[in-house]
Enzyme design. Structure first.
Site, PDB file in Angstrom:
ATOM      1  N   TYR A 100       0.842  -1.195   0.000  1.00  0.00           N
ATOM      2  CA  TYR A 100       0.000   0.000   0.000  1.00  0.00           C
ATOM      3  C   TYR A 100       0.879   1.247   0.000  1.00  0.00           C
ATOM      4  CZ  TYR A 100      -3.708  -3.274   1.128  1.00  0.00           C
ATOM      5  OH  TYR A 100      -4.590  -4.325   1.082  1.00  0.00           O
ATOM      6  N   ASN A 128     -12.257  -1.762  -4.902  1.00  0.00           N
ATOM      7  CA  ASN A 128     -12.110  -2.151  -6.300  1.00  0.00           C
ATOM      8  C   ASN A 128     -13.339  -2.970  -6.719  1.00  0.00           C
ATOM      9  OD1 ASN A 128     -11.360  -3.325  -8.759  1.00  0.00           O
ATOM     10  ND2 ASN A 128      -9.909  -4.732  -7.808  1.00  0.00           N
ATOM     11  N   CYS A 136      -6.196  -6.419  -7.131  1.00  0.00           N
ATOM     12  CA  CYS A 136      -6.015  -5.892  -5.780  1.00  0.00           C
ATOM     13  C   CYS A 136      -5.451  -6.958  -4.840  1.00  0.00           C
ATOM     14  CB  CYS A 136      -7.316  -5.313  -5.241  1.00  0.00           C
ATOM     15  SG  CYS A 136      -8.729  -6.406  -5.362  1.00  0.00           S
ATOM     16  N   HIS A 137      -5.563  -8.233  -5.222  1.00  0.00           N
ATOM     17  CA  HIS A 137      -5.010  -9.306  -4.394  1.00  0.00           C
ATOM     18  C   HIS A 137      -3.484  -9.267  -4.367  1.00  0.00           C
ATOM     19  CE1 HIS A 137      -5.315 -10.939  -8.500  1.00  0.00           C
ATOM     20  NE2 HIS A 137      -4.248 -11.660  -8.196  1.00  0.00           N
ATOM     21  N   GLU A 163      -0.755 -17.665  -8.999  1.00  0.00           N
ATOM     22  CA  GLU A 163       0.179 -16.871  -9.795  1.00  0.00           C
ATOM     23  C   GLU A 163       1.634 -17.233  -9.520  1.00  0.00           C
ATOM     24  OE1 GLU A 163      -0.611 -12.668  -9.667  1.00  0.00           O
ATOM     25  OE2 GLU A 163      -2.745 -12.949 -10.050  1.00  0.00           O
TER      26      GLU A 163
END
Length: 179
Positions: A100, A128, A136-137, A163
């Site tokens: 962030y 989001n 956003c993850h 991912e």
């Protein structure tokens, strides 16, 4: 006019929303702010091309492929501030994470300010309306905390693992906005 349809994902039922040409929402059932930007009176749009494109994108994503965010026409509703944060999210590479605080630094530069609140950025990330596609993850706390995912920590971990992110350096906070 807004249209909706459903998608069965490995994370649970997903609701897709579109304006006929663009994807405007994607929410995992039960997530915080679920369908917050939808209006009453949405029409079933299961036959719309945008939903077929989104379903193909999601199928590829959940199969471990790397579909490009730019492959889908996105039009998330929100303030200019939130839209700018979401643009930054879209630039986070597949399989990588940022904090962030790093997003706050980028926002400060874009807004020609000395600094920007990480909490303000966190609010935009948390709201989001197009989960997964606008990634956003991929945002974590500077200390490695997995706080801040409206879909829940377990789903955030599953997406990061899908991912190929090494999640061993992250931890679940005792309390926070995503719990």
């Amino acid at each position: 006019m807004l249209y909706t349809t459903g998608y069965a994902s490995p994370l649970g039922a997903i609701t897709l929303a579109g304006d006929g040409d663009n994807l405007v929402g994607l929410w995992i059932e039960g997530q915080k702010y679920f369908a917050a930007t939808l209006q009453d009176g949405c029409i079933d749009g299961s036959d719309l091309a945008i939903f077929a494109e989104t379903e193909a994108w999601l199928n590829a994503y959940f199969a471990g492929k790397r579909p490009a965010i730019g492959d889908l026409p996105l039009a998330p509703p929100g303030s200019d501030f939130r839209k700018t944060v979401w643009e930054i999210l879209c630039a986070i590479p597949y399989g990588q994470c940022t904090s962030y605080g790093e997003i706050a630094k980028k926002m400060a530069l874009r807004m020609n300010k000395k600094s920007m609140s990480s909490q303000a950025v966190g609010g935009a990330v948390g709201h989001n309306p197009i989960a997964i596609v606008i990634p956003c993850h991929r945002v974590v706390g500077a200390s490695g905390s997995l706080t801040g995912y409206a879909g829940g920590i377990s789903r955030k971990l599953k997406l990061l693992e899908l991912e190929g992110v090494d999640t061993s350096r992250f931890f679940v906070p005792n309390k926070g906005t995503a719990l």
